[in-house]
Design a protein around this motif. Sequence first.
Motif, PDB file in Angstrom:
ATOM      1  N   ASP A   1       0.596  -1.107  -0.258  1.00 19.93           N
ATOM      2  CA  ASP A   1      -0.327  -0.080   0.372  1.00 19.93           C
ATOM      3  C   ASP A   1       0.571   1.619   0.032  1.00 19.93           C
ATOM      4  OD1 ASP A   1       0.031   0.785   2.672  1.00 19.93           O
ATOM      5  OD2 ASP A   1      -0.270  -1.119   3.594  1.00 19.93           O
TER       6      ASP A   1
ATOM      7  N   ARG B   1       0.829   3.205   2.386  1.00 17.65           N
ATOM      8  CA  ARG B   1       0.776   4.170   3.638  1.00 17.65           C
ATOM      9  C   ARG B   1      -0.030   5.128   3.628  1.00 17.65           C
ATOM     10  NH1 ARG B   1       2.217   0.570   6.933  1.00 17.65           N
ATOM     11  NH2 ARG B   1       0.892  -0.510   5.941  1.00 17.65           N
TER      12      ARG B   1
ATOM     13  N   LYS C   1       1.363   8.938   2.364  1.00 20.23           N
ATOM     14  CA  LYS C   1       2.112   9.074   2.851  1.00 20.23           C
ATOM     15  C   LYS C   1       2.871   9.158   1.483  1.00 20.23           C
ATOM     16  CE  LYS C   1       5.216   9.291   6.999  1.00 20.23           C
ATOM     17  NZ  LYS C   1       5.110  11.123   7.096  1.00 20.23           N
ATOM     18  N   TYR C   2       3.280   7.750   0.888  1.00 19.82           N
ATOM     19  CA  TYR C   2       4.416   7.527  -0.138  1.00 19.82           C
ATOM     20  C   TYR C   2       3.701   7.110  -1.607  1.00 19.82           C
ATOM     21  CZ  TYR C   2       6.850   7.015   4.120  1.00 19.82           C
ATOM     22  OH  TYR C   2       7.656   7.282   5.312  1.00 19.82           O
TER      23      TYR C   2
ATOM     24  N   PHE D   1       3.398  -4.299   6.175  1.00 16.69           N
ATOM     25  CA  PHE D   1       2.569  -3.444   5.141  1.00 16.69           C
ATOM     26  C   PHE D   1       0.921  -4.179   5.174  1.00 16.69           C
ATOM     27  CE2 PHE D   1       5.054  -0.454   1.779  1.00 16.69           C
ATOM     28  CZ  PHE D   1       5.630  -0.345   3.503  1.00 16.69           C
TER      29      PHE D   1
ATOM     30  N   THR E   1       0.012  -3.781   9.247  1.00 16.58           N
ATOM     31  CA  THR E   1       0.144  -2.282   9.843  1.00 16.58           C
ATOM     32  C   THR E   1      -1.255  -1.547   8.991  1.00 16.58           C
ATOM     33  OG1 THR E   1       1.308  -1.950   8.951  1.00 16.58           O
ATOM     34  CG2 THR E   1       2.139  -2.255  10.735  1.00 16.58           C
ATOM     35  N   ARG E   2      -1.563  -2.221   8.424  1.00 14.63           N
ATOM     36  CA  ARG E   2      -2.622  -1.713   7.401  1.00 14.63           C
ATOM     37  C   ARG E   2      -3.862  -0.998   8.156  1.00 14.63           C
ATOM     38  NH1 ARG E   2      -6.553  -6.175   3.454  1.00 14.63           N
ATOM     39  NH2 ARG E   2      -5.213  -6.932   2.676  1.00 14.63           N
TER      40      ARG E   2
ATOM     41  N   THR F   1      -2.708   2.403   8.667  1.00 14.22           N
ATOM     42  CA  THR F   1      -3.521   2.932   7.750  1.00 14.22           C
ATOM     43  C   THR F   1      -4.266   4.055   7.489  1.00 14.22           C
ATOM     44  OG1 THR F   1      -3.155   2.056   5.966  1.00 14.22           O
ATOM     45  CG2 THR F   1      -0.551   3.138   6.766  1.00 14.22           C
ATOM     46  N   GLU F   2      -5.676   3.782   8.223  1.00 16.47           N
ATOM     47  CA  GLU F   2      -6.755   4.079   7.525  1.00 16.47           C
ATOM     48  C   GLU F   2      -7.081   4.955   9.025  1.00 16.47           C
ATOM     49  OE1 GLU F   2      -7.978   5.196   5.403  1.00 16.47           O
ATOM     50  OE2 GLU F   2      -6.119   4.262   3.968  1.00 16.47           O
TER      51      GLU F   2
ATOM     52  N   TRP G   1      -3.282   8.163  13.907  1.00 19.94           N
ATOM     53  CA  TRP G   1      -2.249   7.524  12.903  1.00 19.94           C
ATOM     54  C   TRP G   1      -1.972   8.649  11.323  1.00 19.94           C
ATOM     55  CZ3 TRP G   1      -0.811   6.728   7.875  1.00 19.94           C
ATOM     56  CH2 TRP G   1       1.088   5.921   8.161  1.00 19.94           C
ATOM     57  N   ARG G   2      -3.005   8.719  10.670  1.00 19.14           N
ATOM     58  CA  ARG G   2      -2.914  10.472   9.565  1.00 19.14           C
ATOM     59  C   ARG G   2      -2.835  11.396   9.925  1.00 19.14           C
ATOM     60  NH1 ARG G   2      -4.873   7.899   5.211  1.00 19.14           N
ATOM     61  NH2 ARG G   2      -4.710   9.512   4.050  1.00 19.14           N
TER      62      ARG G   2
ATOM     63  N   GLN H   1       0.269  12.055  11.060  1.00 21.73           N
ATOM     64  CA  GLN H   1       1.465  11.851  10.279  1.00 21.73           C
ATOM     65  C   GLN H   1       1.343  12.907   9.341  1.00 21.73           C
ATOM     66  OE1 GLN H   1       3.700   9.953   9.756  1.00 21.73           O
ATOM     67  NE2 GLN H   1       2.854   7.787  11.488  1.00 21.73           N
TER      68      GLN H   1
ATOM     69  N   LEU I   1      -1.380  13.743   7.705  1.00 17.71           N
ATOM     70  CA  LEU I   1      -2.239  13.388   6.156  1.00 17.71           C
ATOM     71  C   LEU I   1      -4.127  13.592   6.656  1.00 17.71           C
ATOM     72  CD1 LEU I   1      -0.857  10.392   5.821  1.00 17.71           C
ATOM     73  CD2 LEU I   1       0.380  12.269   4.661  1.00 17.71           C
TER      74      LEU I   1
ATOM     75  N   PRO J   1      12.500   9.503   6.806  1.00 15.49           N
ATOM     76  CA  PRO J   1      10.753   9.719   6.533  1.00 15.49           C
ATOM     77  C   PRO J   1      10.812  10.068   7.565  1.00 15.49           C
ATOM     78  CG  PRO J   1      11.845   7.023   6.602  1.00 15.49           C
ATOM     79  CD  PRO J   1      12.981   7.943   6.410  1.00 15.49           C
TER      80      PRO J   1
END
Lengths: 232, 232
Positions: free
Chosen positions: A218, A220, A223-224, B36, B39-40, B43-44, B48-49, B52, B54, B89
Amino acid sequence: MSKVIAQLSISLDGFYAGPRDDEPNWFKSTEAAGFFRVTRWVTEAMAWRDRQHLAGGEQDVHSEIVAESFERPGAYVMGRRMFDGGERPWGEEPPFRNPVFVVTHRERERLERLGGTSFEFVTDGLESAIEQARAAAGGKEVAIAGGGTIIKQALELGLLDEIELHIVPVILGAGQRLLDVDLDVREGLELVPERTVATPEVTHIRYRVEGRKPLVLDDRGGKYPGLGEETA
Amino acid sequence: MSKVIAQLSISLDGFYAGPRDDEPNWFKSTEAAGFFRVTRWVTEAMAWRDRQHLAGGEQDVHSEIVAESFERPGAYVMGRRMFDGGERPWGEEPPFRNPVFVVTHRERERLERLGGTSFEFVTDGLESAIEQARAAAGGKEVAIAGGGTIIKQALELGLLDEIELHIVPVILGAGQRLLDVDLDVREGLELVPERTVATPEVTHIRYRVEGRKPLVLDDRGGKYPGLGEETA
């Protein structure tokens, strides 16, 4: 159609028994030490004790889960090593109370036992044993009774519809792994938890088996960007 | 006193990442493919977003669990490989917002970052890093941030008070195991589940770490009297 189901107690690190050793008395082996730890929750459950004609036991949620595991199957499939270990201790009235199909290389005549249990020896493989069990199950489920090796094999071959894991909060560090399935490095065998019963002694999780799917890289969460294609 | 805690996402068969390979772009490696997948669910998550910078994300129970994992620590301990992979990163404002103590063999000057994150390089081992983190945590918890190797090491050395596992319903079949702890064959590392949050995507279980205890050969509920002594 009958579902093919299985259930097994495992340690948090995935072992259903300790490592095999040379101890001649199995009950004192390292294999048994791990097995006894992960199945300890069962032995105090009233439904289990009742089935073994033992007095006492707790009428708790663990007992309800054991009772369910006895009620759902209309037939069983069993590995040869589990049968060999159980034949004597189970005695004249084994706890299955349904037809049992034993996957083996050695032909042997069908055995009839008290209480509805029979043992039929199937020499042409696991899939054939499952088909015969399905025909005998009268619309109820087909349970892979164990041991761990044959449950793993059923999972690997895509023959299991459901698996209930009783995850016991102990790390054993060594032993026999249930989920050591042979997969391509870019795929995963996906499951979906359908019911979880959480207790301090054990976490019971019933999973529907979805099957093999490619792993996805995915992005992320954005982010990427540019990542996200399948890798298979 | 501050507790030492850790949390990690693992597959049902115990892997926190896929197997290492020679792919020069880590984001396309087999290690990343497994990482990935497990930890999927993160990311949603809105928490967390947000951390980051996002947009979007779901304000659901997963997000609450992520938020909690950001709120509880007052300092972090981190492995060298995780730091090396993250240094670029994470950029000028890493998501930790607290002092981070990196366990490494290479001396390096302390780094100050925006938002409350600093990196201190500790060359005299994990226990020392934990002590320094405890002194810096202001009464909050000390979190072992990762990677898996240092969490496993803390568990093995009896330095962890609590571990939260996010058990993702996928079998990966290969990769890097979190719980591959070195134990005597007649002992188990006991834990107690203290909170379970069950969802279709992941089962979050927070465990208190009890420690090593001998495995016991029980008597199977009275069926095999004479057994039941300790084996250690």
